[in-house]
Design a protein around this motif. Sequence first.
Motif, short mmCIF file in Angstrom:
data_model
loop_
_atom_site.label_atom_id
_atom_site.label_comp_id
_atom_site.label_asym_id
_atom_site.label_seq_id
_atom_site.Cartn_x
_atom_site.Cartn_y
_atom_site.Cartn_z
N TYR A 144 0.10 -1.20 0.01
CA TYR A 144 -0.12 -0.13 0.50
C TYR A 144 0.50 1.30 -0.10
N GLY B 278 -9.28 -8.61 3.10
CA GLY B 278 -9.65 -7.38 2.41
C GLY B 278 -8.31 -6.53 2.39
N GLY C 257 -6.91 -5.39 -1.27
CA GLY C 257 -7.14 -3.89 -1.63
C GLY C 257 -6.12 -3.19 -2.54
N GLU D 151 -8.68 1.73 1.73
CA GLU D 151 -9.21 0.31 1.66
C GLU D 151 -8.21 -0.05 2.18
#
Length: 429
Positions: free
Chosen positions: A37, A88, A92, A97
């Motif tokens: 991320y 999840g 993402g 997210e």
Amino acid sequence: MTDVLRRGRASLAFSFFAQGVAFALLVTRIPAIQDRYGVSDALLPAFLAAVPVLAGVGSVSTEKLVKRIPPSRVLRWAQPVVLLALLGVGAGDATVELGVALAAFGLAVGALDASMNMLGVSLQRAYGRSIMLSFHAVFSLGGIVGASLAWVGAHWDLALFVSYLPVVAVLLPAAFVGSRWYVDGGGAAESVAESGVSGTSGTLDASGASGASGVSAGGGVVFKALLPFCLVMTFAYIGDSTVSNWSAKYLQDVLGSSEQLATVPYNVYMVTTLLGRAIGDLGVRRFGAVVVVRMGAVVAAMGFAVVASAPGAWVGMLGFTLLGLGLCVLVPQTFAAAGRYAFENFGPGASDAAVARLNVFNYVGFLVGSPLVGALGDAWSYRGAMLVPMVLVLVTLVYARSFGTQPDRYGGGHERPRTADVGRGSNGL
């Protein structure tokens, strides 16, 4: 012992195992999550701190929920949310997210931890002997399995989603099936145990009727009465977070170990935690919870002392081994003692409320421990910093008498004078 209680114990043990796997898969892949991320080092602590903070919110919310619905129903739905939130995290792409997935994970973990321990405390009361340590031993086993699966994913450079999907695909349906046999407390499990009724588990109140475990009119729990247990829980998790967050750095930077050897102490700690909990119930049954808690605190303090004074890496690993053997008994016994105390003094539904409130201090200790040791290590020395959790865990000795019990009382006029309840020591404390 009826089939209801046996199935209830087995299904709850699986929940502890699944939770151990899920939590380990999250925390051991934090570097991979950060890379996926693009979370900066400055922002990462905020994401990580949000999980235990929201877990505390989830635990407090569970205290309110179980006044209306049984803890088994909370657990039945919280566990799938935890597993799906884990998935999840791996699925993402955007930072928002990740935030949503971690928020869902934190809230659900708080509800899951609280409801699992509520059911564990009530089942122990029904069994009339110490079994809480066995549930937490299964959680430790799940942590070892989860960490091993995380290592496989990192070793083969698997994407997070690919690494998480098979685990969730196995655990999710199994958790749903197992949830059929949860046994609720508030006098329910005791009614099942004494009536000998068998069949599928359910939600039974003290009279054996179907319903939620509520707090009686006089069943409110006074926080002051729980304060000794809250402090012990906090100190235990400060010690645990010290090991999980600083053992590798300590061995490598302070004791001069290799990078490979520095990864060993936490694994040793997890294994000794599993072993200590696997045999801990036998110790409680033989010597009583007061003696076991005192011994655990002393052994844990010895572990911190050995770590702080270790001349080299191998002696340091001995210290972390002692820490696993000492700290492992404190948390399960704290849940058991607080639940029993509330049940005996405030009424059937108060046990669940006490467990939910106590569970919050699990996260308080986790939040305090790592930054406390880090700040002291930077300002003073890491050897000196290890003495702080040592002193805190020794404070447990002051409160150990709180883990004792009065003569067995199980509510509803039932007396079981021959039952060896948790916390009943050989000296009658």
